[in-house]
Write a protein that holds these residues in place. Structure first.
Motif, PDB file in Angstrom:
ATOM      1  N   HIS A 177       0.834  -1.206   0.000  1.00  0.00           N
ATOM      2  CA  HIS A 177       0.000   0.000   0.000  1.00  0.00           C
ATOM      3  C   HIS A 177       0.869   1.256   0.000  1.00  0.00           C
ATOM      4  N   ASP A 178       1.987   1.211   0.729  1.00  0.00           N
ATOM      5  CA  ASP A 178       2.933   2.334   0.691  1.00  0.00           C
ATOM      6  C   ASP A 178       3.422   2.578  -0.736  1.00  0.00           C
ATOM      7  N   ARG A 179       3.772   1.496  -1.415  1.00  0.00           N
ATOM      8  CA  ARG A 179       4.344   1.618  -2.759  1.00  0.00           C
ATOM      9  C   ARG A 179       3.345   2.243  -3.732  1.00  0.00           C
ATOM     10  N   ILE A 180       2.073   1.875  -3.605  1.00  0.00           N
ATOM     11  CA  ILE A 180       1.063   2.437  -4.506  1.00  0.00           C
ATOM     12  C   ILE A 180       0.839   3.913  -4.193  1.00  0.00           C
ATOM     13  N   GLY A 181       0.874   4.286  -2.912  1.00  0.00           N
ATOM     14  CA  GLY A 181       0.748   5.698  -2.566  1.00  0.00           C
ATOM     15  C   GLY A 181       1.870   6.528  -3.162  1.00  0.00           C
ATOM     16  N   LEU A 182       3.091   6.010  -3.085  1.00  0.00           N
ATOM     17  CA  LEU A 182       4.239   6.709  -3.674  1.00  0.00           C
ATOM     18  C   LEU A 182       4.098   6.804  -5.187  1.00  0.00           C
ATOM     19  N   LEU A 183       3.676   5.715  -5.817  1.00  0.00           N
ATOM     20  CA  LEU A 183       3.548   5.718  -7.277  1.00  0.00           C
ATOM     21  C   LEU A 183       2.513   6.735  -7.737  1.00  0.00           C
ATOM     22  N   ALA A 184       1.392   6.809  -7.035  1.00  0.00           N
ATOM     23  CA  ALA A 184       0.344   7.750  -7.427  1.00  0.00           C
ATOM     24  C   ALA A 184       0.878   9.183  -7.438  1.00  0.00           C
ATOM     25  N   VAL A 185       1.683   9.528  -6.441  1.00  0.00           N
ATOM     26  CA  VAL A 185       2.257  10.884  -6.394  1.00  0.00           C
ATOM     27  C   VAL A 185       3.278  11.064  -7.507  1.00  0.00           C
ATOM     28  N   ARG A 186       4.117  10.069  -7.714  1.00  0.00           N
ATOM     29  CA  ARG A 186       5.165  10.191  -8.726  1.00  0.00           C
ATOM     30  C   ARG A 186       4.600  10.240 -10.152  1.00  0.00           C
ATOM     31  N   LEU A 187       3.408   9.682 -10.335  1.00  0.00           N
ATOM     32  CA  LEU A 187       2.733   9.787 -11.627  1.00  0.00           C
ATOM     33  C   LEU A 187       1.991  11.113 -11.764  1.00  0.00           C
ATOM     34  N   ASN A 188       2.088  11.944 -10.735  1.00  0.00           N
ATOM     35  CA  ASN A 188       1.439  13.259 -10.714  1.00  0.00           C
ATOM     36  C   ASN A 188      -0.080  13.152 -10.789  1.00  0.00           C
ATOM     37  N   ILE A 189      -0.637  12.145 -10.113  1.00  0.00           N
ATOM     38  CA  ILE A 189      -2.091  12.066  -9.981  1.00  0.00           C
ATOM     39  C   ILE A 189      -2.522  13.238  -9.110  1.00  0.00           C
ATOM     40  N   GLN A 190      -3.413  14.060  -9.638  1.00  0.00           N
ATOM     41  CA  GLN A 190      -3.659  15.362  -9.005  1.00  0.00           C
ATOM     42  C   GLN A 190      -4.618  15.314  -7.818  1.00  0.00           C
ATOM     43  N   ARG A 191      -5.504  14.335  -7.778  1.00  0.00           N
ATOM     44  CA  ARG A 191      -6.360  14.123  -6.619  1.00  0.00           C
ATOM     45  C   ARG A 191      -6.335  12.636  -6.272  1.00  0.00           C
ATOM     46  N   ILE A 192      -5.948  12.330  -5.048  1.00  0.00           N
ATOM     47  CA  ILE A 192      -5.891  10.947  -4.575  1.00  0.00           C
ATOM     48  C   ILE A 192      -6.905  10.806  -3.456  1.00  0.00           C
ATOM     49  N   VAL A 193      -7.962  10.060  -3.714  1.00  0.00           N
ATOM     50  CA  VAL A 193      -9.036   9.875  -2.748  1.00  0.00           C
ATOM     51  C   VAL A 193      -8.953   8.439  -2.233  1.00  0.00           C
TER      52      VAL A 193
END
Length: 470
Positions: free
Chosen positions: A386-402
């Motif tokens: 779950h940590d890894r997916i959170g990091l990936l979402a930010v690094r992909l510049n996903i602008q809203r993470i819900v």
């Protein structure tokens, strides 16, 4: 199901026949076999499966009302229906499936394809079914009928006219694929990938690889193994396939692949590539979203090629597939707000692939929104993944993470720790709260991914969002 006498059915399942009315051992039955009383039709066979929350024996009466004429039970029930009493109904339907498939195979030209992998099984079986259905009567699983109940029920849908049976084999523990695939010994086996899906049940990824390799070991002696050469754990299964004398067809983007893809492009309207096979270069335009579905298509082209389907024909048929399956990269919503509902299931690999697809299909002036829930059955790896997916979402510049649900909180904390702290990431307790938040937050130009494991229930949130923004 094929026509069998009650005596033959009782023999196949090692059961005791208790006939009523004008039934006797010579009476013939050929109706649908199912564990769901609601799915019964006239002449059907109801399997009274004990469950975690209820017991199928309680629903024999409902099955009769819907047309069932036989019940396979573990004890006699007080209902006016012919019953076959067995020691274990799960074992019984497996043995019934084994017997039915053997009879059809002996009397006709039935060919069987088995597919497994940590991700992509359901999409691939749907691709296979679409290609093969133009060649002759094809039976494939409904939804994800790939476990100890679903797989035999799929096998029992064949008739004497069936030319192709597609079996999807899932597992959450060692030995399950061997048991299910051993019922039919497929002519063609497909190994898609080895990932962390269900890793908690296996104890780790190497144990998962050994479990997936059980399908190769269960293939028919003169069969074909279709292996993903991009995955080293799958590629390594080639040694076992060679030992068994199987023909090996490799697929993937590897230069060594017999069926290879190049020039992959993902857009909001689909996924395109060039398929290289048998000296040909064939353009493929999938309506299904996501680069990760290219390998699923290659596997289907390779497997059906082993069954005599020309690659160009396979490609043309794949191009007609509109969605992989309900709740799997399913486009919803409208032109202003597009929803991708991919919340039927999730693993670290499929979650990462879906996030990359979201980033790829979002154009200038559009905003990426990822609505993410928990990934289940990861065992000790759950927190780190779950940590890894959170990091990936930010690094992909996903602008809203819900992030939705307590079990996914680690994902939210990882995103915040990576820099998504100024309102870009939010954590909400449940799907209702997420819907209330998103109906006000979403705006024209948003591209929204809804992704979680089935247990998180976000697929229904995706449906609600799709309807609200259609």
């Amino acid at each position: 199901m094929i026509a069998l006498t009650l005596g033959e059915i009782a023999g196949l399942v090692s059961g005791t026949l208790h006939a009523v009315g004008d039934h006797d051992p010579a009476s013939v039955v050929d109706g649908v076999v199912d564990t769901d009383s609601r799915q019964m039709t006239a002449g059907g066979i109801f399997v009274a499966k004990p469950g975690e929350h209820t017991d199928g024996h309680r629903f024999v009466g409902a099955a009769i009302a819907n047309g069932a004429v036989v019940a396979i039970v573990e004890h006699l029930v007080d209902e006016e229906i012919t019953q076959i009493v067995v020691g274990d109904v799960i074992d019984a339907i497996a043995e019934l499936a084994r017997g039915v498939v053997a009879r059809v195979r002996a009397g006709g030209d039935l060919r069987i394809v088995g597919v497994t992998g940590s991700n992509g099984k359901t999409t691939t079986k749907n691709f296979l079914a679409r290609i093969l259905s133009d060649e002759g009567e094809t039976v494939a699983p409904i939804a994800s009928y790939n476990n100890e109940v679903g797989a035999p029920l799929t096998m029992l849908r064949i008739t004497d006219r069936t030319r192709f049976l597609v079996c999807e084999f899932g597992a959450s523990a060692p030995g399950e694929i061997a048991r299910l695939a051993g019922l039919v010994h497929p002519d063609v086996v497909i190994e898609l990938m080895v990932g962390l899906a269900h890793a908690g049940g296996f104890g780790g990824i190497e144990e998962t690889a050994r479990a997936k390799a059980e399908l190769v070991a269960a293939a028919a002696p003169t069969g074909t193994a279709v292996l993903n050469l991009d995955d080293p754990r799958v590629s390594a299964m080639g040694a076992g396939a060679e030992e068994r004398g199987l023909r090996i067809i490799g697929f993937g983007q590897s230069p060594a692949a017999d069926v290879r893809a190049s020039d992959i492009e993902v857009t909001a309207s689909g996924t395109s590539c060039v398929v290289h096979v048998d000296g040909q270069a064939i353009a493929l335009r999938l309506q299904v979203l996501g680069a990760h579905h290219v390998n699923n298509a290659l596997a289907a082209i390779a497997a059906t090629g082993a069954l005599g389907v020309a690659p160009a024909d396979a490609v043309a048929r794949l191009e007609t597939v509109e969605i992989a399956e309900r709740w799997r990269m399913q486009p919803m919503g409208g032109d202003d707000v597009r929803i991708i509902n991919d919340a039927y299931n999730a693993s670290p690999d499929s979650m990462a692939a879906a996030l990359r697809t979201l980033a790829q299909i979002t154009g200038p002036g559009e905003r990426t929104v990822a609505v993410l829930g928990a990934m289940s059955e990861l065992g000790e790896s759950a927190g780190d993944e779950h940590d890894r997916i959170g990091l990936l979402a930010v690094r992909l510049n996903i602008q809203r993470i819900v992030v939705v649900g307590a079990d996914a909180r680690r994902l939210f904390l990882a995103a915040v720790g990576e820099g998504s702290w100024d309102g870009e990431a939010v954590h909400l307790p449940d799907a209702d709260a997420a819907f209330d938040y998103l109906k006000d937050e979403l705006r024209p130009g948003d591209r929204v991914l809804v992704k979680s494991s089935n247990s998180a229930g976000l697929r229904f949130l995706g449906d609600r969002l799709g309807e609200s923004f259609s």
